[in-house]
Design a protein around this motif. Structure first.
Motif, mmCIF file in Angstrom:
data_model
loop_
_atom_site.group_PDB
_atom_site.id
_atom_site.type_symbol
_atom_site.label_atom_id
_atom_site.label_comp_id
_atom_site.label_asym_id
_atom_site.label_seq_id
_atom_site.Cartn_x
_atom_site.Cartn_y
_atom_site.Cartn_z
ATOM 1 N N ASN A 113 4.440 5.652 -5.362
ATOM 2 C CA ASN A 113 4.652 5.666 -6.805
ATOM 3 C C ASN A 113 3.854 6.766 -7.477
ATOM 4 O O ASN A 113 4.244 7.285 -8.515
ATOM 5 C CB ASN A 113 4.246 4.319 -7.410
ATOM 6 C CG ASN A 113 5.454 3.492 -7.763
ATOM 7 O OD1 ASN A 113 6.484 4.026 -8.136
ATOM 8 N ND2 ASN A 113 5.330 2.191 -7.630
ATOM 9 N N GLN A 114 2.690 7.090 -6.879
ATOM 10 C CA GLN A 114 1.865 8.098 -7.513
ATOM 11 C C GLN A 114 2.400 9.495 -7.294
ATOM 12 O O GLN A 114 1.984 10.428 -7.971
ATOM 13 C CB GLN A 114 0.466 8.040 -6.934
ATOM 14 C CG GLN A 114 -0.230 6.785 -7.302
ATOM 15 C CD GLN A 114 -1.614 6.817 -6.757
ATOM 16 O OE1 GLN A 114 -1.831 7.306 -5.667
ATOM 17 N NE2 GLN A 114 -2.540 6.321 -7.519
ATOM 18 N N ASP A 115 3.304 9.651 -6.320
ATOM 19 C CA ASP A 115 3.843 10.966 -6.005
ATOM 20 C C ASP A 115 4.819 11.365 -7.101
ATOM 21 O O ASP A 115 5.753 10.611 -7.403
ATOM 22 C CB ASP A 115 4.556 10.863 -4.651
ATOM 23 C CG ASP A 115 4.903 12.200 -4.051
ATOM 24 O OD1 ASP A 115 5.066 13.166 -4.816
ATOM 25 O OD2 ASP A 115 5.005 12.264 -2.829
ATOM 26 N N PRO A 116 4.664 12.532 -7.703
ATOM 27 C CA PRO A 116 5.585 12.893 -8.800
ATOM 28 C C PRO A 116 7.019 13.153 -8.354
ATOM 29 O O PRO A 116 7.914 13.179 -9.184
ATOM 30 C CB PRO A 116 4.959 14.158 -9.398
ATOM 31 C CG PRO A 116 3.951 14.617 -8.426
ATOM 32 C CD PRO A 116 3.556 13.478 -7.582
ATOM 33 N N SER B 7 0.834 -1.211 0.000
ATOM 34 C CA SER B 7 0.000 0.000 0.000
ATOM 35 C C SER B 7 0.867 1.258 0.000
ATOM 36 O O SER B 7 0.597 2.209 -0.746
ATOM 37 C CB SER B 7 -0.908 0.035 1.221
ATOM 38 O OG SER B 7 -1.446 -1.219 1.460
ATOM 39 N N VAL C 105 8.828 11.113 -6.701
ATOM 40 C CA VAL C 105 9.529 9.844 -6.525
ATOM 41 C C VAL C 105 10.009 9.343 -7.870
ATOM 42 O O VAL C 105 9.226 9.266 -8.817
ATOM 43 C CB VAL C 105 8.568 8.822 -5.880
ATOM 44 C CG1 VAL C 105 9.065 7.418 -6.054
ATOM 45 C CG2 VAL C 105 8.380 9.138 -4.427
ATOM 46 N N SER C 106 11.291 8.962 -7.954
ATOM 47 C CA SER C 106 11.747 8.386 -9.221
ATOM 48 C C SER C 106 11.785 6.869 -9.157
ATOM 49 O O SER C 106 11.516 6.194 -10.133
ATOM 50 C CB SER C 106 13.111 8.942 -9.607
ATOM 51 O OG SER C 106 14.083 8.477 -8.712
ATOM 52 N N CYS D 205 2.880 8.080 3.608
ATOM 53 C CA CYS D 205 2.075 7.436 4.654
ATOM 54 C C CYS D 205 0.902 8.319 5.051
ATOM 55 O O CYS D 205 -0.206 7.832 5.316
ATOM 56 C CB CYS D 205 2.938 7.169 5.884
ATOM 57 S SG CYS D 205 4.128 5.866 5.622
ATOM 58 N N GLN D 206 1.158 9.620 5.095
ATOM 59 C CA GLN D 206 0.076 10.559 5.431
ATOM 60 C C GLN D 206 -1.045 10.463 4.396
ATOM 61 O O GLN D 206 -2.229 10.418 4.737
ATOM 62 C CB GLN D 206 0.657 11.972 5.441
ATOM 63 C CG GLN D 206 -0.190 12.994 6.120
ATOM 64 C CD GLN D 206 -0.169 12.807 7.615
ATOM 65 O OE1 GLN D 206 0.731 12.174 8.162
ATOM 66 N NE2 GLN D 206 -1.155 13.325 8.275
ATOM 67 N N ASN D 207 -0.645 10.419 3.116
ATOM 68 C CA ASN D 207 -1.641 10.285 2.050
ATOM 69 C C ASN D 207 -2.431 9.005 2.190
ATOM 70 O O ASN D 207 -3.653 8.975 1.998
ATOM 71 C CB ASN D 207 -0.946 10.268 0.676
ATOM 72 C CG ASN D 207 -0.824 11.651 0.110
ATOM 73 O OD1 ASN D 207 -1.442 12.574 0.605
ATOM 74 N ND2 ASN D 207 -0.020 11.788 -0.926
ATOM 75 N N LEU D 208 -1.713 7.934 2.527
ATOM 76 C CA LEU D 208 -2.382 6.641 2.687
ATOM 77 C C LEU D 208 -3.393 6.711 3.818
ATOM 78 O O LEU D 208 -4.520 6.212 3.702
ATOM 79 C CB LEU D 208 -1.343 5.554 2.958
ATOM 80 C CG LEU D 208 -1.846 4.126 3.074
ATOM 81 C CD1 LEU D 208 -2.558 3.721 1.823
ATOM 82 C CD2 LEU D 208 -0.695 3.178 3.312
ATOM 83 N N ARG E 201 3.947 1.494 -1.054
ATOM 84 C CA ARG E 201 4.638 1.561 -2.341
ATOM 85 C C ARG E 201 3.726 2.158 -3.399
ATOM 86 O O ARG E 201 4.117 2.991 -4.210
ATOM 87 C CB ARG E 201 5.087 0.163 -2.760
ATOM 88 C CG ARG E 201 5.775 0.103 -4.099
ATOM 89 C CD ARG E 201 5.726 -1.302 -4.647
ATOM 90 N NE ARG E 201 4.372 -1.726 -4.881
ATOM 91 C CZ ARG E 201 3.727 -1.566 -6.027
ATOM 92 N NH1 ARG E 201 4.316 -0.995 -7.031
ATOM 93 N NH2 ARG E 201 2.484 -1.967 -6.133
ATOM 94 N N PHE E 202 2.455 1.752 -3.387
ATOM 95 C CA PHE E 202 1.508 2.282 -4.358
ATOM 96 C C PHE E 202 1.333 3.780 -4.176
ATOM 97 O O PHE E 202 1.371 4.558 -5.132
ATOM 98 C CB PHE E 202 0.178 1.536 -4.200
ATOM 99 C CG PHE E 202 -0.986 2.270 -4.752
ATOM 100 C CD1 PHE E 202 -1.933 2.815 -3.924
ATOM 101 C CD2 PHE E 202 -1.128 2.429 -6.112
ATOM 102 C CE1 PHE E 202 -3.009 3.502 -4.434
ATOM 103 C CE2 PHE E 202 -2.198 3.118 -6.629
ATOM 104 C CZ PHE E 202 -3.140 3.652 -5.791
ATOM 105 N N LEU F 104 8.557 9.752 2.264
ATOM 106 C CA LEU F 104 7.897 8.569 2.844
ATOM 107 C C LEU F 104 6.835 8.986 3.837
ATOM 108 O O LEU F 104 5.727 8.442 3.864
ATOM 109 C CB LEU F 104 8.939 7.677 3.520
ATOM 110 C CG LEU F 104 8.392 6.416 4.185
ATOM 111 C CD1 LEU F 104 7.716 5.539 3.172
ATOM 112 C CD2 LEU F 104 9.500 5.645 4.857
ATOM 113 N N LYS F 105 7.164 10.010 4.633
ATOM 114 C CA LYS F 105 6.167 10.482 5.604
ATOM 115 C C LYS F 105 4.937 10.998 4.887
ATOM 116 O O LYS F 105 3.797 10.730 5.288
ATOM 117 C CB LYS F 105 6.772 11.596 6.459
ATOM 118 C CG LYS F 105 7.261 11.118 7.796
ATOM 119 C CD LYS F 105 7.396 12.236 8.759
ATOM 120 C CE LYS F 105 8.807 12.735 8.740
ATOM 121 N NZ LYS F 105 9.058 13.782 9.729
#
Lengths: 110, 381
Positions: free
Chosen positions: A32-35, A26, A37-38, A71-74, A28-29, A67-68
């Motif tokens: 990945n959507q965050d622009p 979750s 992140v490469s 996780c916040q978005n999640l 990782r998903f 990463l924080k």
């Protein structure tokens, strides 16, 4: 636990104990959507150890912050899911008041 | 012609200059239809499915200028939930606009990380039945108990069992001479005041202690006074007794997770499937249509009359498709019918064992995922 370099905070591997695919996939998903992140991926070094490694490489921002944010978005997504589900269940109950039957009744379709 | 911009510089002849932005079939900001199909649908061919991976990387289509990143607002706008069926025991609902990673996380948490109460310790005083002690104890552990686990705490190894972390049941069944009898789960009696078995005390003058130390009775709590704790099903067979056989035991139930042992799993099972989409690639008429309707065991297709005695097949109930692939088996059928799955539309089914209603279970599972994220965030800060 973060394994990174002191000079370059944008690339790091985070090791979580007592976690498995549930959280790692979750996160990782979401990342990945965050622009920013490469590269983002996770691996489980051995299935008997409950340990997960998440690798993040960003376009410049410190990996820990990204990463924080992920996780916040999640968390916000989960809260939204919960709210929508509660509302949908309440709507369903309002529209179908007689359908809350016990197990002896057969399956009913709306 | 010579004033057009030169992008990429792929010049074979010095006079031919063109711009890819003038090409009509690459609209700005939108994926071409074949890529849209690859991104949003799994195509189930006769031998194997294709396009099964999820392209969630934000820069996946950067080379054609399409932004694949999803912001929270976009998720909020697109996310929908439709409840199809909701009873006290099971629930079927649709989640639209969510990713398989999250859907699988919810399913995994429902099966293994939502806590429940289940019998863990069985103190057997007397057992002359044909069911051995350990077999009987195992069966008792698997009985689902109708007790809200949120009202209890975990019992760790050095805690004393008290009214906040243990539920005590008693079972005393005997069979009269010359008869046979079945022991059902309804005979498990709840003891709200705690254990009644007396421990063998070392000192003769100390007060006789039992195996639990309840400071107050559990049925004082409002949740339990109207609705006493009991197994969620009455007619579970625990043992069978023959003539003059007797069972007397006390069972202590504690809180646990399905990860440790399946008896603590609150769902009979929980699963999801993607919404099926059945597409007729060309007009299927007359006898071929009849054959198509005959082939499908789930009655997905229907015949409609289009006049002049001609018939045509239509897709009437794509949701019932169970992917038996009968409609694409054989020669020539793959050009007529295409079976697809919508990647972000999940049909979730949750079957509860009776511990908690299914919608409460799902909400608890989502809360547990949130707690995991919070733990990660606090560890990082």
């Amino acid at each position: 636990m973060e394994h990174g370099s002191l000079n370059d905070p944008s690339k790091a591997t985070f090791s979580f104990v007592d976690e498995d695919h549930t959280l790692a996939n979750s996160v990782r998903f979401c990342l990945n959507q965050d622009p920013r992140v490469s590269v983002c991926g996770y691996s489980i070094p051995h299935p008997s150890d409950a340990r997960v490694n998440i690798r993040i490489q960003t376009t410049g921002e410190p990996a820990r912050e990204v990463l924080k944010d992920g996780c916040q978005n999640l968390m916000l997504m989960c809260q939204h899911v919960r709210g929508t589900l509660d509302k949908a269940v309440a709507d369903f109950r309002m529209n179908n008041p007689t359908k809350m039957e016990t197990k002896s009744d057969s399956e009913m379709e709306t | 012609m010579n004033e057009k911009e030169n992008k990429g510089g792929n010049n074979d002849e010095p006079n031919k200059k063109f711009s890819i932005w003038d090409l009509p079939d690459v609209p700005m900001g939108q994926l071409p239809p074949h890529l849209q199909l690859q991104k949003t649908r799994v195509v189930c061919k006769a031998d194997a499915p294709i396009h099964t991976d999820n392209i969630s990387y934000s820069g996946a289509y950067a080379s054609i200028g399409v932004d694949n990143s999803v912001h929270l607002d976009l998720f909020r706008d697109n996310f929908k939930v439709n409840v199809i069926r909701l009873t006290k025991e099971d629930m079927e609902f649709d989640m639209i606009g969510i990713d398989p990673a999250l859907a699988n996380a919810f399913r995994r948490i429902l099966i293994s990380e939502v806590p429940t109460m289940a019998i863990e310790k069985v103190l057997i005083a007397y057992n002359t039945s044909v069911v051995q002690d350990e077999v009987l104890a195992h069966r008792l552990g698997l009985v689902p108990l109708k007790a809200d686990p949120r009202l209890f705490e975990y019992l760790s190894a050095n805690d004393t069992p008290n009214e906040k972390n243990t539920i005590v049941f008693k079972l005393h069944a005997s069979c009269k001479r010359g008869e046979r009898r079945t022991v059902y789960s309804e005979e498990l009696k709840w003891l709200p005041k705690g254990s009644e078995l007396i421990k063998e005390a070392g000192q003769a003058d100390s007060k006789p202690t039992t195996y639990t130390s309840f400071t107050c009775s559990q049925d004082v709590l409002p949740e339990f006074s109207e609705d006493p704790i009991s197994p969620s099903e009455d007619k579970i067979i625990l043992a069978k007794l023959g003539s003059k056989q007797e069972i007397e035991l006390e069972a202590h139930a504690v809180k646990g997770l399905g990860k440790t042992h399946a008896k603590w799993s609150p769902v009979a099972t929980a699963w999801y499937r993607m919404l099926p989409e059945v597409v007729l690639l060309e007009d299927v008429e007359d006898e071929v249509a009849e054959e198509l309707v005959r082939r499908c065991p789930d009655k997905v297709f229907d015949i409609e009359d289009i006049g002049h005695g001609k018939k045509r097949a239509t897709v009437a109930r794509p949701r019932d498709c169970r992917l038996c692939r009968e409609c694409v088996r054989g020669e020539g059928w793959e050009e007529r019918v295409e079976l697809r799955r919508v990647k972000d539309h999940f049909i979730f089914t949750v079957e509860s064992t009776g511990v908690l209603p299914p919608e409460v279970l799902f909400t608890e599972a989502v809360k547990i995922l949130e707690e995991k994220c919070e733990r990660v965030i606090s560890e990082l800060s």
